[in-house]
Design an enzyme around this catalytic site. Structure first.
Site: not given
Ligand SMILES: O=C(COP(=O)(O)O)[C@@H](O)[C@H](O)[C@H](O)COP(=O)(O)O
Length: 282
Positions: A191-193
Site C-alpha cells: 500500500i502506498k499512501t
C-alpha cells in the site's frame, strides 16, 4: 502446502523489499500524471534513461513506471537487482477538473508481464464519486495478477467531497487509515499512501493495514533534503515499510546523494542527520 501463485507473489515482492522488509522505490509516472513541467527544473531527467541510470547506480530497491516508459527504458533494469512495478492506471491533469477524482486503466496485466514487471499497481481514490469504478478496476487487475502469481500494489489515496466536509483534509489519519484498511481488505500486497503528520498517527495506519506493507507516497520536493530524510525516518519509526518517491528524487540535480542517505535511514536505521552528514548533504 502453499499454492504456486502464493509463492510467485512472495518471490516477486522480495524483489522490492530487502531482508529487513523495507524498500525505497523510485516513482517515475509524473510525465503523465502531472505533465512534463514537473521535470523543468532538472530537464535532463525528462529522459527516463538518464534518471533511471542515476537511481539504479545509487542503489534504489525498485522503480515504478507506466507501461510506455518501461517499454522505452525498462532495459536499463536488465541484470540489476531492482524490482520493476508497472502501474496500470492513471489520469492526466488535462482532463476536466470534475474528473480528476478518477484514474483510468491504460494498460493490462499481460502488458506488464511482457515488460518483465515484478508487480503491478493501480490507484483507488477512496471517497471519490468514482470510487466504485476504481474498486472494480483494481479488483479485475488484482484477480488476474494474483492468479498468475504477481503482487498488486494499491495507491490508496482518500480524496473526495465528503472527506473534505467531514474531516477537513485528506491527510487526516482517520481517513488515511480508512483507505489503507480498505486496500488491505481488497487484497493489496503493498500500500502506498499519504503522510498523516505524525509518527503516532502513521503507526495506526500501519496497524490498520494488518501486515500489508505500507509505504509513504513521497509528495512535493522539500526545500531542504534533511526535511525529507526526517519524514522518511518518521515513517520507518512508525513501522512503515519505506517510501515511493518521485519529485524528491528527480527534481534534485544530484539525486544520488539523497537516495544513498535515504537508504541509510531505511535500511541501516541511521538517524536523518547522521545519514545526511555521511552523504555530504549537510
Ligand atoms: O500518486 C501519484 C501522484 O499523486 P498526486 O496526485 O500528485 O498526489 C504518483 O503517481 C506519484 O508517482 C507518487 O505520488 C510519488 O511521487 P512523488 O509524490 O514522490 O513525487
Amino acid at each position: 502446502m502453499e499454492s504456486y501463485n502464493n509463492i510467485g507473489i512472495k518471490r516477486r515482492l522480495r524483489r522490492f523489499f530487502r531482508k529487513d522488509g523495507r524498500a525505497l522505490i523510485f516513482a517515475m509516472d509524473h510525465g503523465f500524471e502531472h505533465g512534463p513541467t514537473d521535470f523543468e527544473e532538472t530537464w535532463e531527467h525528462i529522459n527516463p534513461r538518464v534518471i533511471i541510470r542515476k537511481v539504479v547506480r545509487a542503489g534504489i530497491d525498485g522503480v515504478m513506471m507506466l507501461p510506455g516508459i518501461a517499454r522505452i527504458a525498462g532495459d536499463e533494469l536488465i541484470g540489476k537487482e531492482v524490482g520493476l512495478m508497472v502501474k496500470l492506471t492513471s489520469k492526466t491533469e488535462l482532463r476536466p477538473k470534475e474528473e480528476w477524482l478518477m484514474q483510468d486503466q491504460l494498460g493490462f496485466v499481460e502488458d506488464a508481464i511482457k515488460l518483465g514487471a515484478d508487480a503491478v499497481a493501480a490507484t483507488v481514490y477512496w471517497g471519490s464519486p468514482y470510487e466504485g469504478a476504481m474498486m472494480r478496476q483494481f479488483a479485475e487487475i488484482a484477480s488476474y495478477a494474483h492468479d498468475l502469481g504477481y503482487p498488486v500494489v494499491q495507491f490508496a489515496y482518500p480524496r473526495g467531497p465528503y472527506i473534505n466536509e467531514k474531516y477537513g483534509k485528506k491527510e487526516d489519519y482517520r481517513v488515511v487509515m480508512y483507505g489503507a484498511r480498505a486496500a488491505a481488505e481488497m487484497g493489496a500486497d503493498m500500500i502506498k499512501t499519504y503522510w498523516t503528520g505524525s509518527r503516532e498517527t502513521f503507526a495506526k495506519v500501519v496497524e490498520a493495514a494488518s501486515g500489508v506493507p505500507v509505504l509513504l507516497s513521497g509528495g512535493a520536493k522539500t526545500s531542504n533534503p534533511l526535511d525529507f530524510l526526517n519524514l522518511v525516518w518518521e515513517v520507518i519509526e512508525a513501522g512503515g515499510s519505506g517510501a515511493v518517491v518521485g519529485r524528491n528524487i528527480f527534481q534534485r540535480k544530484n539525486p544520488e546523494t539523497l537516495i544513498r542517505a535515504l537508504l541509510r535511514v531505511i535500511h541501516r536505521n541511521e538517524g536523518p542527520e547522521e545519514a545526511a552528514k555521511a552523504e555530504g548533504l549537510v
